[in-house]
Design an enzyme around this catalytic site. Structure first.
Site, PDB file in Angstrom:
ATOM      1  N   HIS A 195      38.968  39.687  55.591  1.00  0.00           N
ATOM      2  CA  HIS A 195      39.991  38.886  54.890  1.00  0.00           C
ATOM      3  C   HIS A 195      41.356  39.267  55.469  1.00  0.00           C
ATOM      4  O   HIS A 195      42.093  40.047  54.888  1.00  0.00           O
ATOM      5  CB  HIS A 195      39.886  39.184  53.387  1.00  0.00           C
ATOM      6  CG  HIS A 195      40.887  38.457  52.551  1.00  0.00           C
ATOM      7  ND1 HIS A 195      40.969  37.087  52.491  1.00  0.00           N
ATOM      8  CD2 HIS A 195      41.859  38.924  51.714  1.00  0.00           C
ATOM      9  CE1 HIS A 195      41.937  36.742  51.658  1.00  0.00           C
ATOM     10  NE2 HIS A 195      42.496  37.837  51.184  1.00  0.00           N
TER      11      HIS A 195
ATOM     12  N   ASP B 267      46.407  47.848  32.317  1.00  0.00           N
ATOM     13  CA  ASP B 267      47.473  48.057  33.305  1.00  0.00           C
ATOM     14  C   ASP B 267      48.186  49.360  32.937  1.00  0.00           C
ATOM     15  O   ASP B 267      47.994  49.906  31.850  1.00  0.00           O
ATOM     16  CB  ASP B 267      48.454  46.870  33.286  1.00  0.00           C
ATOM     17  CG  ASP B 267      49.243  46.703  34.579  1.00  0.00           C
ATOM     18  OD1 ASP B 267      48.986  45.730  35.317  1.00  0.00           O
ATOM     19  OD2 ASP B 267      50.127  47.552  34.855  1.00  0.00           O
TER      20      ASP B 267
ATOM     21  N   GLY C  35      48.691  41.887  36.482  1.00  0.00           N
ATOM     22  CA  GLY C  35      49.735  41.138  37.190  1.00  0.00           C
ATOM     23  C   GLY C  35      49.289  39.702  37.395  1.00  0.00           C
ATOM     24  O   GLY C  35      48.485  39.159  36.622  1.00  0.00           O
TER      25      GLY C  35
ATOM     26  N   GLY D  73      44.619  45.796  36.201  1.00  0.00           N
ATOM     27  CA  GLY D  73      45.809  45.164  36.777  1.00  0.00           C
ATOM     28  C   GLY D  73      46.056  43.856  36.039  1.00  0.00           C
ATOM     29  O   GLY D  73      45.225  42.942  36.104  1.00  0.00           O
TER      30      GLY D  73
ATOM     31  N   ARG E  42      51.554  41.871  49.018  1.00  0.00           N
ATOM     32  CA  ARG E  42      52.504  41.878  50.140  1.00  0.00           C
ATOM     33  C   ARG E  42      53.686  40.955  49.842  1.00  0.00           C
ATOM     34  O   ARG E  42      53.619  40.088  48.978  1.00  0.00           O
ATOM     35  CB  ARG E  42      51.803  41.475  51.433  1.00  0.00           C
ATOM     36  CG  ARG E  42      51.242  40.074  51.479  1.00  0.00           C
ATOM     37  CD  ARG E  42      50.753  39.738  52.883  1.00  0.00           C
ATOM     38  NE  ARG E  42      49.741  38.695  52.878  1.00  0.00           N
ATOM     39  CZ  ARG E  42      49.319  38.084  53.964  1.00  0.00           C
ATOM     40  NH1 ARG E  42      49.795  38.425  55.150  1.00  0.00           N
ATOM     41  NH2 ARG E  42      48.376  37.140  53.899  1.00  0.00           N
TER      42      ARG E  42
ATOM     43  N   ARG F  91      40.245  27.617  50.843  1.00  0.00           N
ATOM     44  CA  ARG F  91      41.379  27.160  51.663  1.00  0.00           C
ATOM     45  C   ARG F  91      40.884  26.339  52.851  1.00  0.00           C
ATOM     46  O   ARG F  91      41.486  25.323  53.219  1.00  0.00           O
ATOM     47  CB  ARG F  91      42.189  28.376  52.140  1.00  0.00           C
ATOM     48  CG  ARG F  91      42.940  29.011  50.995  1.00  0.00           C
ATOM     49  CD  ARG F  91      43.740  30.219  51.423  1.00  0.00           C
ATOM     50  NE  ARG F  91      44.472  30.741  50.282  1.00  0.00           N
ATOM     51  CZ  ARG F  91      44.791  32.016  50.112  1.00  0.00           C
ATOM     52  NH1 ARG F  91      44.452  32.912  51.022  1.00  0.00           N
ATOM     53  NH2 ARG F  91      45.455  32.392  49.039  1.00  0.00           N
TER      54      ARG F  91
HETATM   55  N1  NAD Z   1      41.277  39.671  47.808  1.00  0.00           N
HETATM   56  C1  NAD Z   1      42.053  38.606  47.674  1.00  0.00           C
HETATM   57  O1  NAD Z   1      41.663  37.495  48.021  1.00  0.00           O
HETATM   58  C2  NAD Z   1      43.398  38.740  47.043  1.00  0.00           C
HETATM   59  C3  NAD Z   1      44.097  37.605  46.601  1.00  0.00           C
HETATM   60  C4  NAD Z   1      45.347  37.766  46.000  1.00  0.00           C
HETATM   61  C5  NAD Z   1      45.893  39.039  45.841  1.00  0.00           C
HETATM   62  N2  NAD Z   1      45.183  40.105  46.288  1.00  0.00           N
HETATM   63  C6  NAD Z   1      45.680  41.468  46.091  1.00  0.00           C
HETATM   64  O2  NAD Z   1      45.549  41.781  44.708  1.00  0.00           O
HETATM   65  C7  NAD Z   1      46.515  42.774  44.348  1.00  0.00           C
HETATM   66  C8  NAD Z   1      47.277  42.320  43.102  1.00  0.00           C
HETATM   67  O3  NAD Z   1      48.060  41.188  43.383  1.00  0.00           O
HETATM   68  P1  NAD Z   1      49.013  40.573  42.255  1.00  0.00           P
HETATM   69  O4  NAD Z   1      49.644  39.379  42.834  1.00  0.00           O
HETATM   70  O5  NAD Z   1      48.278  40.476  40.978  1.00  0.00           O
HETATM   71  O6  NAD Z   1      50.099  41.743  42.116  1.00  0.00           O
HETATM   72  P2  NAD Z   1      51.014  42.067  40.842  1.00  0.00           P
HETATM   73  O7  NAD Z   1      52.095  42.956  41.309  1.00  0.00           O
HETATM   74  O8  NAD Z   1      51.374  40.796  40.157  1.00  0.00           O
HETATM   75  O9  NAD Z   1      50.029  42.868  39.874  1.00  0.00           O
HETATM   76  C9  NAD Z   1      49.514  44.109  40.199  1.00  0.00           C
HETATM   77  C10 NAD Z   1      49.392  44.882  38.904  1.00  0.00           C
HETATM   78  O10 NAD Z   1      48.710  46.115  39.173  1.00  0.00           O
HETATM   79  C11 NAD Z   1      49.248  47.052  38.263  1.00  0.00           C
HETATM   80  N3  NAD Z   1      48.913  48.421  38.652  1.00  0.00           N
HETATM   81  C12 NAD Z   1      49.458  49.185  39.623  1.00  0.00           C
HETATM   82  N4  NAD Z   1      48.878  50.403  39.637  1.00  0.00           N
HETATM   83  C13 NAD Z   1      47.950  50.401  38.648  1.00  0.00           C
HETATM   84  C14 NAD Z   1      47.027  51.359  38.161  1.00  0.00           C
HETATM   85  N5  NAD Z   1      46.945  52.583  38.697  1.00  0.00           N
HETATM   86  N6  NAD Z   1      46.238  51.017  37.128  1.00  0.00           N
HETATM   87  C15 NAD Z   1      46.311  49.785  36.571  1.00  0.00           C
HETATM   88  N7  NAD Z   1      47.162  48.840  36.988  1.00  0.00           N
HETATM   89  C16 NAD Z   1      47.972  49.147  38.009  1.00  0.00           C
HETATM   90  C17 NAD Z   1      50.739  46.766  38.274  1.00  0.00           C
HETATM   91  O11 NAD Z   1      51.389  47.355  37.165  1.00  0.00           O
HETATM   92  C18 NAD Z   1      50.738  45.251  38.273  1.00  0.00           C
HETATM   93  O12 NAD Z   1      50.816  44.738  36.950  1.00  0.00           O
HETATM   94  C19 NAD Z   1      47.383  42.958  45.586  1.00  0.00           C
HETATM   95  O13 NAD Z   1      46.956  44.081  46.309  1.00  0.00           O
HETATM   96  C20 NAD Z   1      47.150  41.689  46.392  1.00  0.00           C
HETATM   97  O14 NAD Z   1      47.381  41.867  47.757  1.00  0.00           O
HETATM   98  C21 NAD Z   1      43.971  39.982  46.888  1.00  0.00           C
HETATM   99  O1  LMR Z   2      47.741  36.888  51.199  1.00  0.00           O
HETATM  100  C1  LMR Z   2      47.712  37.877  50.463  1.00  0.00           C
HETATM  101  O2  LMR Z   2      48.303  38.930  50.730  1.00  0.00           O
HETATM  102  C2  LMR Z   2      46.984  37.812  49.165  1.00  0.00           C
HETATM  103  C3  LMR Z   2      45.568  37.357  49.295  1.00  0.00           C
HETATM  104  O3  LMR Z   2      44.837  38.172  50.146  1.00  0.00           O
HETATM  105  C4  LMR Z   2      45.462  35.913  49.672  1.00  0.00           C
HETATM  106  O4  LMR Z   2      44.780  35.609  50.647  1.00  0.00           O
HETATM  107  O5  LMR Z   2      46.045  35.081  48.960  1.00  0.00           O
END
Ligand code: NAD
Ligand code: LMR
Length: 328
Positions: free
Chosen positions: A192, A44, A21, A19, A94, A163
């Site tokens: 989380h 990606d 992103g 990923g 989200r 945080r």
């Molecule tokens: N655990 C945490 O604390 C935490 C914190 C922030 C975000 N997140 C989660 O992380 C995830 C990514 O967030 P983001 O802001 O980077 O989103 P984003 O949309 O910016 O990036 C996600 C990327 O995943 C890619 N993707 C989708 N399907 C794929 C696949 N099969 N193989 C490879 N790549 C694929 C997309 O093309 C995209 O580039 C979300 O689910 C978000 O909720 C979790």
């Molecule tokens: O809030 C979210 O959906 C992304 C992540 O889990 C966060 O805590 O920043």
């Protein structure tokens, strides 16, 4: 400028970030800046995006003085072969007004498929799961691969604790106790999610002084509430979820593994009786080193914090129940 290479022979680590992103690119960038990895592969499904971001990062290496190679690929898991750590950030984030749990169906398919593909090429890797709802995605990654539990670790507690420290430092400053987030010690355990994560007020300190001696019950309750909805607050401001602190938190986990640091960090892991729970993944403090998580650290929970942790466990089980066919 002299010799800038900083790798020690035993820390020639290869890291894959799935990923590219917001979060994935930040993880790759911070790992490179931290100078402990030899190679980071960003992968990606979007044609050209990983390649472009990796090229952009490599063009920072002169200005920022790092020697890690960052390579971007589209769907080419062969390029990820023999990674020591795989960080899974692929999936939907989200939008304002949503919960993380609403992403379970769509992200379960993505996480299951990427973990399986990455494991084929890196059979010894430690997996760090970021995609949301993270506790359920960690459980899914563990169950669908059959990996030993020490090699599947979810990142949430490190971020939530950052945080918590941030909001505690704000409240301490307002109460006339100068504090930066790094002056404060504080830990968040449990799931989380916006409602049931458990900021452990009872053991939070400002340079060793219990915060319960410095802040009123009302102020502490406000800090706890702000911490719980910290991700939702940022999502409201940004229109998508946060990435700087999530990326830095994930990179810190990778670093603890690379350096065999044996750091105590709250992470989401599979419990086998610790904290009186089993058959789910949820956030608890663990010792993190080169083998992944080496042990769960027992914090004696009492009273309200114990009850809140149990609530959080039940909430995590309810999301796991929605994984349905993905678990087969
Ligand atoms: N655990 C945490 O604390 C935490 C914190 C922030 C975000 N997140 C989660 O992380 C995830 C990514 O967030 P983001 O802001 O980077 O989103 P984003 O949309 O910016 O990036 C996600 C990327 O995943 C890619 N993707 C989708 N399907 C794929 C696949 N099969 N193989 C490879 N790549 C694929 C997309 O093309 C995209 O580039 C979300 O689910 C978000 O909720 C979790
Ligand atoms: O809030 C979210 O959906 C992304 C992540 O889990 C966060 O805590 O920043």
């Amino acid at each position: 400028m002299g010799d800038t290479r900083v790798f020690k022979e035993e820390v020639l680590m290869k890291v894959t970030v799935v990923g590219a992103g917001n979060v994935g690119a930040t993880v790759a960038n911070v790992v490179a800046l931290k100078k402990f990895a030899q190679e980071v592969v960003l992968i990606d499904i979007k044609e050209g995006v990983s390649e472009g971001k990796a090229m952009d990062m490599m063009q920072c290496s002169h200005a920022l003085n790092f020697d890690t190679t960052v390579k971007g690929v589209t769907n080419d898991y062969a390029a990820t072969a023999d990674s020591d750590v795989v960080v899974v950030t692929s999936g939907l984030p989200r939008k304002p007004g949503m919960t993380r749990e609403e992403l379970v169906g769509v992200n379960a398919k993505i996480v299951k498929s990427v973990v399986e593909q990455a494991l084929k090429y890196s059979p010894n890797a430690i997996f760090i799961i970021i995609s949301n709802p993270m506790d359920a995605m960690t459980y899914l990654a563990l169950k669908s691969t059959g990996l030993p539990r020490n090699r599947v670790i979810g990142m949430g507690g490190m971020l939530d604790s950052s945080r918590f420290r941030y909001y505690l430092s704000e409240a301490l400053n307002a109460a006339g106790h100068p504090a930066t987030p790094s002056d404060v010690d504080g830990m968040v355990i449990g799931g989380h999610n916006d409602k049931t994560m458990v900021p452990l007020v009872s053991i939070a300190t400002l340079r060793g002084i219990p915060v319960t001696q410095l802040l009123s019950k009302e102020v502490l309750a406000d800090v706890v509430q702000k911490t719980k909805v910290g991700g939702a607050t940022l999502t409201g401001l940004l229109g998508t979820s946060a990435w700087y602190a999530p990326g830095a938190s994930a990179a810190t986990l990778v670093e603890a593994i690379a350096l065999d640091a044996k750091k105590v960090i709250p992470c989401c892991v599979y419990l086998e009786g610790e904290y009186g729970e089993k058959e789910l993944c949820v956030g608890v403090p663990i010792v993190l080193g080169k083998g992944g998580f080496e042990k769960v650290v027992d914090v004696k929970l009492e009273g309200e914090e114990k009850a809140k942790f149990e609530e959080s466990v039940e909430a995590a089980r309810a999301v796991n129940a929605q994984l349905g066919d993905a678990l087969k």
